[in-house]
Structures are given as C-alpha cells and as structure tokens.
Write an enzyme that holds these catalytic residues in place. Structure first.
Site, short mmCIF file in Angstrom:
data_model
loop_
_atom_site.label_atom_id
_atom_site.label_comp_id
_atom_site.label_asym_id
_atom_site.label_seq_id
_atom_site.Cartn_x
_atom_site.Cartn_y
_atom_site.Cartn_z
N HIS B 241 2.51 10.45 19.74
CA HIS B 241 1.59 10.04 18.70
C HIS B 241 2.28 9.34 17.55
CE1 HIS B 241 -2.16 9.28 16.95
NE2 HIS B 241 -1.71 9.71 15.81
N TYR B 245 2.65 5.14 14.84
CA TYR B 245 2.86 4.78 13.43
C TYR B 245 4.12 3.96 13.26
CZ TYR B 245 -1.00 7.81 12.87
OH TYR B 245 -2.24 8.35 13.00
N HIS B 392 -9.64 1.69 22.43
CA HIS B 392 -9.14 2.06 21.10
C HIS B 392 -7.75 1.48 20.85
CE1 HIS B 392 -7.89 4.42 17.65
NE2 HIS B 392 -6.85 4.83 18.35
N PHE B 393 -6.83 1.70 21.78
CA PHE B 393 -5.47 1.27 21.42
C PHE B 393 -5.25 -0.22 21.62
CE2 PHE B 393 -4.46 3.36 25.61
CZ PHE B 393 -4.07 2.23 26.30
N HIS B 394 -6.21 -0.88 22.28
CA HIS B 394 -6.09 -2.34 22.25
C HIS B 394 -6.57 -2.91 20.92
CE1 HIS B 394 -5.11 -2.12 26.52
NE2 HIS B 394 -4.59 -3.31 26.35
N ARG B 455 -9.52 5.62 32.69
CA ARG B 455 -8.45 4.68 32.39
C ARG B 455 -7.43 4.73 33.54
NH1 ARG B 455 -4.74 7.53 27.71
NH2 ARG B 455 -3.51 5.66 27.99
N ARG B 456 -6.44 3.86 33.51
CA ARG B 456 -5.29 3.93 34.41
C ARG B 456 -5.68 4.04 35.88
NH1 ARG B 456 -1.06 8.09 31.58
NH2 ARG B 456 -0.13 6.48 30.33
#
Lengths: 67, 607, 290
Positions: B241, B245, B392-394, B455-456
């Site tokens: 995680h 950042y 989300h992470f794209h 996903r994946r």
C-alpha cells in the site's frame, strides 16, 4: 515551446497578495465535490452494496430489512 | 498587501537545469529515459490485455496473458514510476538546495543498481513467453506465494529496491551537507517533500525486504521447503500500500511546486504542504491490511484498525485538493479570472504542462471516491478483487501519477536536454487523449467490477453463467474498455513522438529558466516542529508497530513462520527477539547464496 | 501558522467525511450484522485436506432447521463440490479452504466474496431468501488456467430441495426363469425424516413401495420381478424416488452362454445375495419404525 511557462506568466495582469486573496472559487468547487462524495457514498453503500444481496452476516442479527 | 516571497536563487539566474547542473542533468535524463522505456513496453502490453480480455482481438494463448500482465504491472507500477521519480527527486534536491550531488559517481552507482535490478527482474518474466528457456516469473506484480518465480526475479527486485535506498542516502547526504552550511534555514519545500517521502519509503520497503530475503528468495532457491502464504502476503501489503504513495508523492510535489507556477500563481500555503507530507509519512504504512479485508486468518479487529488509519489518510489528500486548486485559482485571478467558476476559463488550457496536470488532478478527485469505497471494510465484499479495483488504480497510478509525469516531462525535457520541446500542440492533444481514453476505460472497469467481473483474468467469460448488468451490458462495457485502451495507446505514441523528437531537436538558447513556484504563505509561517524529521519518523515507526505487531504475531502463531506444514511457532510477546534471530539467520543464508545465483537455473513456477 | 478560513472550513468538512465513512461501516457491522471473514477457524494443513473430516469430502450438510454448512475446497482450477446446492430460505455457512495456491471464492453478483488461502479456512454465513442460480469465480490469479476456474451455486426452492441419494444395484443379464432383484438404497442426508415412495417400472409392470428414511440415515429395499413374466429380450427399467431416477436395461436370455460369463455372474450373484440379506434386515427395520 521555449516559452511554455514564460508566456503564461506574461499573461499576468495583476498581482494578488496573500491577504487580498480569498479562494472563493476553490471553496465553491470543493463544496460541490463534497456534495458529490456524500451522495455517491450513500448510493454505493445503501444501494449498490446492501442491494447486492445476499451478504455475509454473522449470527447476531439474522433478518435484516434493507433500504 | 503582498507578502515578500523568497526569491529562488538558481546557480545562475535564468539558466536551465542542464546549464546549472550538467552532470546531474545527465543522471536525471538517464532516469527519465529508463522510465520511458518501461512505459513504452508496459503500455503496449496494456493494450494487448484490453483487447484480449474483452475478446475483441486475441492473438496469444490465454496462459501468456498472465506473463503479459506480470510485465505490465512490474514495468509500469515499479519501473516506470520509480525511475521517473528518482529523476524528479534528484532534480528537486539539487534545485531547491542549489547544490550539486555530493558525489556524482555514487549517484550513477544507485542508478546503475536500479538498472541491473530491473534487468534481472525482466529476464525471467520475458523468458516466460518461451518454453525454450526454463525460467519464468508469471507471478504478477504481487507475487503471492505459493506461486513461485525464478530466483532472479526476487533477486532483481531486491537490487532495485536497494538502488532506491541508496538514492535516498544520496538525497539525505545533500541535505545534511546543505544543513551544515545553512544551520538556521528552513528545509526548502521540495527537499522537505523528498526527505519525508524517502523516510516513508524506507519504512515501507522493510516489509517486502523481509518477505523476499527471509522467505521467498531462500524458498525459490530450495533452502526452505515452505512458506506461510498469509505471512508473505501480509508482508507484501505492508509494502504494497505505501508504495502507491511513493508514486503519488512526486505527483503531489509537482502539483504543489509546478502547477501553481504554470497556472501563473503561487502556492497557496507552504505550511499546509508540509503538514500533508508529514501526514503521509506517519500514516502511509499502517494501512496495508485494508488490502486483506477478505483474508481468512486475520481478525476483524485488526481490519477495523487498518480501516481507521486508511480513512484518516484521506485527510492529507483532501487538504491537497484545496491547496492545489486554490493555487491554480490564484494564478487564474492574477490572469484576470473572475467569478465563482468563471476563473476556470482564465487558466492556461493551451499549455500541455498545465492541462495535463490539471486533468490528472481532476481524475484523482474521481479516484479519491473509488478509493474511499476501497477503504471501507465491509463494503469490500462488493468490490474486492473485481475489475472495480483495476479501474481505481488506473485513475490513481495510471492517470494522477502517469499523466502528471507525462505532462511535467514537457517541462523537464528541455531542462535536462537543453533542447526545445518538439511539438507543443501534439503534447496538448496527447494529454487530452489520455484523459478521454482513461475516462472510457476506467469508468467501464468500475461498472464491470460492480457486476462481479473479476480482475486479473484472461477470459472473464464463463461457461455456466453470465454477468448481468442492470444498466447497459457487458458488451457495451467491453467496447468502452477496448476503445479506452486504444486511445491510451495512441496517446502514448504521441508522447514518445515528442520525447524522440525533442531528443533530436537542436540545442536552444531561449529555454525557460529552471525553478518552481513561489508561495503566498511561505515557510516562515510553518511551525518549526514540522521540520523535525526524527520526530515524525519515530511516530511513524510507533504507529507501524501498533498496527502490525499483533496481526503478524497472530499469523505466525496460527500458521507457523514457514507455513502450515511446520509446527506452530510458540509465539508470545517475548518471542519477538527469537523471531528476529530466525530472520537474521535466513537473511545471512540468503545473502551467502546470492553469489552462487548466476548459474542456478533451478526453479520455475510451481503452482 | 495561519490557515485561511475557507481551508479551516474544508478541514472540518474533511473530518466530517472521514468520521461519516467510518460511522457508516460501523453501522453495517453493528447495526446490520455484516461480519468480516476473520480468524474464527483453526488452520488446516493443505496436505491433510483429503483426510479432513470436513474437507475430505467437500459437501453441503444439514446442521439444523434451515441451517446448512458447505465445505468447499478450491484448487487449480476448480471448486468442489460443483454445483453447490442449498435451499432457499436457509442460512448457509461456507467453509472454504485451498489445496494449493491462493484462490478466491466469489459468488458473482452477490456480496459473497472471500480470499481462499492455503492453510486457512474462510468462514462466511449467508442467508438465502430467494431461489436463484449464481456463478462462482476465482478472482485471485492462481496459474495459467485461472480463467477456467468457475463453479455454480444453486439456491433451489425450499420445497424442491432434498439431500436424497438414490442408488440401484441390479442384474444386467439373467436366464429366463430367474428372479430379477433390484436393490434400491435411499440415503437421506437431511435431518428430517423423508417419507417417499419408491417405484420400479419394467416392461408393463409397475411396483411401488412406501419408504420412510430417517434423518441422516440410509434405507434399502428390494423389488423382485420374475423374468418369466417379462419374457426373453431386453427390458428397460426405471427406479424412481421423488425427483431422482435411475434406469438400466435387463437382458433376459434363454440360457447364459460362456463359462467365463457364468463365473462372473456367479460372482455377482454371490455379492447380490449378501446385499439381499442386508437389505432385508434394514427394510425390516424401516417397517418396524412405521
């Protein structure tokens, strides 16, 4: 290309100092964002999530009437 | 009354970065080019996946999809982002301290180590495409045991991370040397951001270092028979995680110190920027368990603690939203903007550097929302491991970070090459195209996730059932994903055209000077305690210990240090030192065997 | 440190958001009783799953009134049992473990979703109010065939649900004049008694027998038919009980031919004979119950 930042700064027509600047536009935008967040949160939790039954429940409360 | 703001003193007023720091500019340029190479390959693999998954165009075996996915994840999430950010951080340190690195050979050394690490990771991943080499690492970016990769994969990751640690040492050296000469000065804001981010990174990478050195590497070499999958997974997320950042902080830095400048204004508040980075330092790490809300073997209480930490981590991002928008508004009003919303029209939308970063920020506002959902504990049943998360992470790493990096590249490239940007209009089209492509792709991914699409997965089309959409259809979502993927690829092509075009451009004498935004409320308004890095590091470590000691002890107690086949390790609080000894022993073993690695092509993926 | 009034306002609003989010989740946990997959279950060694009382034979068990437990094993690249069948209007607790690598057990279109980690057992209690058919996917990458890993969950209407297993043991070939025996065994894995009628159809004949199978018990009964009545030739037969059927074909010949076959038949007959004795005993028991 050379003046990508230079040219922008030359568009400056006035100097606004710290004490004479009130970011009202920011307040308006971010207030809007706040409202969107709250509405979407409730939508996601109470409609998308709780409406996506069945849900994993413990033995605490067996029957749950959901919104 | 306008406050006097400190004047940025560059080595030579009005000079570019390459004029002021020619040696450093070479390293920064090398880091950028390494990053772009990863972006090119990783991006190409991205479109291959969108077309394969959606069944629009499949040219490879579905088993190879996972090799492509591993390369996509590692190259973009690790290589692209981190190579770019070490370049930016080196620029930030040298520029804001106005001094070169202490020893350029050391700087090249950590860069070289990172390159070596990347190469070692890439070899087994790419070998996975061919059967003729008995090597593979199709374990995805998360490399969860018991999926096993070739030892080179783990070794490469270690070397890469060690490279980043040494980069951090380099930056700290510069700061300490500067501090000795300027004992009474505040840490310049960009340096402050680099240092806090680096400290966070040191704490975060301990998790992955232990996971690899104590468990996965010896295991892949056959030195130990088994691992505890929940333990290595938890150690991964200890790192997994906060690593986001590590990508995000440089983007934030650009929003704080570059965006106000290109908007024609000043940073609204230096003190709040410092507060934000301090909050990231202390709160980034003790949150990783929110990736494990649905893991059996971790008590609900620990999950709740992780959620609370994660939710409070929203605070620095929400504060950033205000400060950054207010800084943009300051620029817009100085340029004549009026009204509650009318000022938006006064922003320099024709500047790709501005527009790219502003659109990235807008996307991040949306990503913030899906992130809030991901942070929620029980609502995770709805979204965990679905396509929602990919959406989300794209938006976060794929847009907030990647688009910001691409946009500032248009400012950085002339600085580190001394050549004018090849084509500014192409750059503008490129950033807008990325925004549009990602809007299609990530919106459809989020919606598909809510239907339960995983996903994946190479072929999310099943024999026994179909995903049911209340609005629209799976076909429509697939079309949006494929279209988005194609637009993003076009955008990438334009980006590389500009990078290559600029590299072959002639040298220019009329480039803008190196520098960054001034502040409205400067560091003189920031309480001194904010610069007390030791204090914040100590608090961060204490929070990590609080959040992780008991979950990890419990996992080891339940499943054993080396997995369920081993007798339960008798863990109580006083066994921590014992645990330390065991870890140390394995680290030593691992390092000793690392030398013999080269010829040892022993293991392949054994699921 | 001077913070602009608007920014202070936003700081407060941000805190309200954060606390509101945590409050909503807490309401879901405490007010609605949504529990997380946790550490309630002991660990299990993946190598010992086959000998495990619960996971050795993955299945659904009836454990109380409207309460069921499903023991599910995930492995590359399948779930077992498949399909998982449970009745509507029931409370089902899933126990899921993995034999090899990390998988997930995710029921598409519902909030039933858990990681499945080797060594750990995921426990989830779920109420099924309505009948329905759901797909189960593995949403954690587990290897090259990950995308083929799927299963089904059938929630059947309550009145159509049972856990009855019918098996019939019968001869394939007999000589004219022999008695054809159909040994029917009915297992009832529900806790409640099962009252039902077993029927045998062969040729024009139809035989019936009332059966009561106690909860968790197995009953056996035998239908006998005289092959003389059937005559020479092939005779299709069907044994049925509620929704279950088992069919086969009995060939009646004038004289059985080769020695080999005779020996085989003898062997079969011998074991059949043993079964008959058992059957009689148990059938008697069943009648006593009535």
């Amino acid at each position: 290309m050379t003046q990508s930042t230079e040219s922008d700064q030359s568009d400056q027509i006035r100097e606004i100092g710290h004490d004479e600047y009130d970011p009202v536009g920011t307040l308006a935008l971010i207030g809007l964002y706040f409202l969107i967040l709250v509405l979407l949160w409730f939508f996601m939790y109470f409609v998308e999530f709780l409406g996506n039954e069945p849900t994993v429940t413990g033995l605490l409360l067996s029957v749950v009437g959901l919104a | 009354m306008a406050k006097p703001t400190e004047v940025r003193t560059m080595s030579e007023a009005g000079s570019t970065y390459i004029d002021a720091f020619p040696a450093e500019a070479k390293v920064v340029r090398a880091a950028f080019y390494s990053s772009f190479l990863a972006l090119a390959i990783g991006g190409l693999f991205g479109v291959v996946q969108t077309l394969h998954r959606t069944d629009v165009y499949r040219f490879m075996d579905s088993a190879d999809y996972y090799t492509v996915l591993t390369a996509h994840g590692v190259l973009l999430a690790i290589t692209f982002t981190i190579f770019f950010l070490v370049g930016v951080f080196t620029w930030a340190i040298t520029t804001s301290l106005d001094r070169g690195v202490e020893d350029i050979r050391f700087t090249w050394a950590w860069y070289g180590l990172m390159v070596l690490g990347t190469a070692l990771v890439a070899i087994p991943i790419f070998a996975g495409f061919t059967d003729s080499i008995d090597m593979s690492a199709s374990v995805l970016f998360t490399f969860y045991a018991p999926l096993q990769a070739h030892p080179l994969f783990y070794l490469g990751l270690v070397l890469f991370v060690v490279g980043t640690w040494l980069a951090g040492v380099d930056w700290f050296r510069s700061w300490l040397a500067w501090k000795a000469e300027n004992p009474d000065e505040r840490i310049p804001l960009p340096t402050f951001m680099v240092l806090t981010t680096t400290l966070m990174w040191y704490i975060a990478t301990l998790g992955v270092a232990i996971a690899i050195l104590a468990f996965l590497l010896p295991w892949s070499l056959g030195l130990i028979d088994s691992v505890n999958p929940l333990l290595t997974r938890t150690l991964f997320w200890f790192f997994g995680h906060p690593v986001v950042y590590f990508w995000l902080m440089p983007a934030y830095m650009m929003w704080y110190i570059m965006l106000p400048k290109v908007s024609g204004g000043k940073l609204f508040s230096d003190p709040l920027a410092r507060v934000v980075f301090v909050l990231f330092l202390i709160l980034s790490v003790p949150t990783g368990i929110h990736h494990q809300y649905l893991d059996p073997g971790i008590a609900e209480g620990f999950k709740f603690i992780a959620m609370t930490n994660t939710m409070f981590l929203l605070l620095p991002s929400l504060l950033t939203a205000f400060t950054v928008v207010a800084s943009m508004e300051h620029g817009a009003r100085q340029r004549g903007g009026e009204g509650y919303f009318g000022w938006l029209k006064a922003l320099p939308w024709r500047d790709p550097v501005f527009t790219g970063m502003a659109l990235a920020g807008l996307m991040f506002a949306a990503a913030g929302f899906s992130g809030m959902i991901n942070a929620g504990m029980n609502i995770n049943y709805l979204v965990h491991n679905t396509f929602w998360v990919v959406g989300h992470f794209h938006l976060t790493v794929g847009t907030a970070v990647a688009l910001t990096f691409m946009a500032v590249t248009y400012w950085f490239l002339p600085q580190v090459t001394g050549r004018a940007l090849w084509n500014r209009s192409v750059a503008l089209v490129q950033v807008v195209l990325w925004f549009v492509g990602m809007t299609f792709m990530s919106n459809a991914m989020h919606r598909a996730g809510l239907l339960g699409v995983p996903r994946r997965t190479a072929e999310p089309q099943y024999d026994g059932f179909e995903f049911e959409a209340a609005v629209g259809s799976v076909g429509e979502l697939n079309a949006q994903i494929a279209l988005g993927g194609i637009l993003l690829t076009l955008s990438l092509a334009l980006f590389f055209a500009n990078v290559v075009g600029t590299a072959f451009n002639g040298k220019s004498d009329s480039l803008p000077a190196n520098g960054y935004a001034e502040t409205l409320s400067g560091s003189e308004d920031a309480p001194l305690v904010l610069d007390n890095l030791k204090l914040w590091t100590a608090i961060a470590v204490v929070l990590v210990i609080f959040a992780y000691t008991f979950p990890i002890l419990s996992i080891v107690d339940r499943g054993g240090l080396f997995g369920p086949d081993v007798n339960p390790f008798p863990v109580s609080l006083d066994t921590l030192p014992v645990l330390g000894l065991v870890l140390e022993q394995y680290v030593t073993t691992a390092l000793a065997t690392a030398g013999e690695l080269t010829g040892s092509i022993v293991t392949e993926v054994t699921p | 440190m001077n913070i602009h009034t608007y920014e202070k306002l936003w700081l407060v609003a941000a805190m309200v958001l954060i606390v509101g989010f945590i409050a909503t989740i807490t309401y879901g946990s405490v007010g609605l009783g949504i529990t997380m997959v946790g550490d309630q279950q002991p660990t299990i060694e993946p190598s010992e799953i086959s000998d495990d009382e619960r996971f050795g034979e993955p299945r659904v068990e009836h454990v109380g009134e409207n309460e069921y437990e499903a023991y599910v094993v995930a492995q590359t690249f399948a779930f077992s049992p498949d399909p998982i069948e449970v009745p509507a209007n029931s409370e089902v607790t899933f126990y899921v473990t993995a034999r090899d690598v990390i998988h997930s057990f995710s029921v598409a279109g519902t909030n039933i979703n858990t990681m499945v980690i080797p060594g750990e057992i995921a426990e989830m209690t779920v109420e099924f109010d309505e009948p329905g058919e759901y797909g189960i996917v593995c949403n954690e990458y587990c290897g090259s065939g990950h995308h083929d890993m799927e299963g089904m969950l059938h929630v059947v209407p309550e009145d159509e649900f049972d856990m009855t297993e019918l098996s019939v043991d019968a001869d394939d070939e007999l000589e004219l004049g022999d008695e054809a025996a159909f040994n029917v065994s009915v297992e009832n894995r529900m806790l409640d008694d099962l009252e039902t009628t077993a029927t045998l159809e062969i040729g024009d004949e139809m035989l019936e027998e009332e059966l009561t199978v106690a909860g968790g018990d197995l009953e056996e009964t035998t239908f006998t038919v005289d092959t003389t009545d059937l005559g020479e030739g092939e005779h299709d037969w069907t044994v049925a009980i509620d929704n279950y059927e088992e069919s086969g074909t009995l060939t009646v010949v004038e004289e059985l031919e080769t020695d080999d076959e005779n020996e085989d038949d003898d062997g079969d007959n011998g074991s059949d004979g043993d079964d008959d004795e058992n059957d009689d005993g148990e059938t008697d028991g069943g009648e006593d119950d009535e």
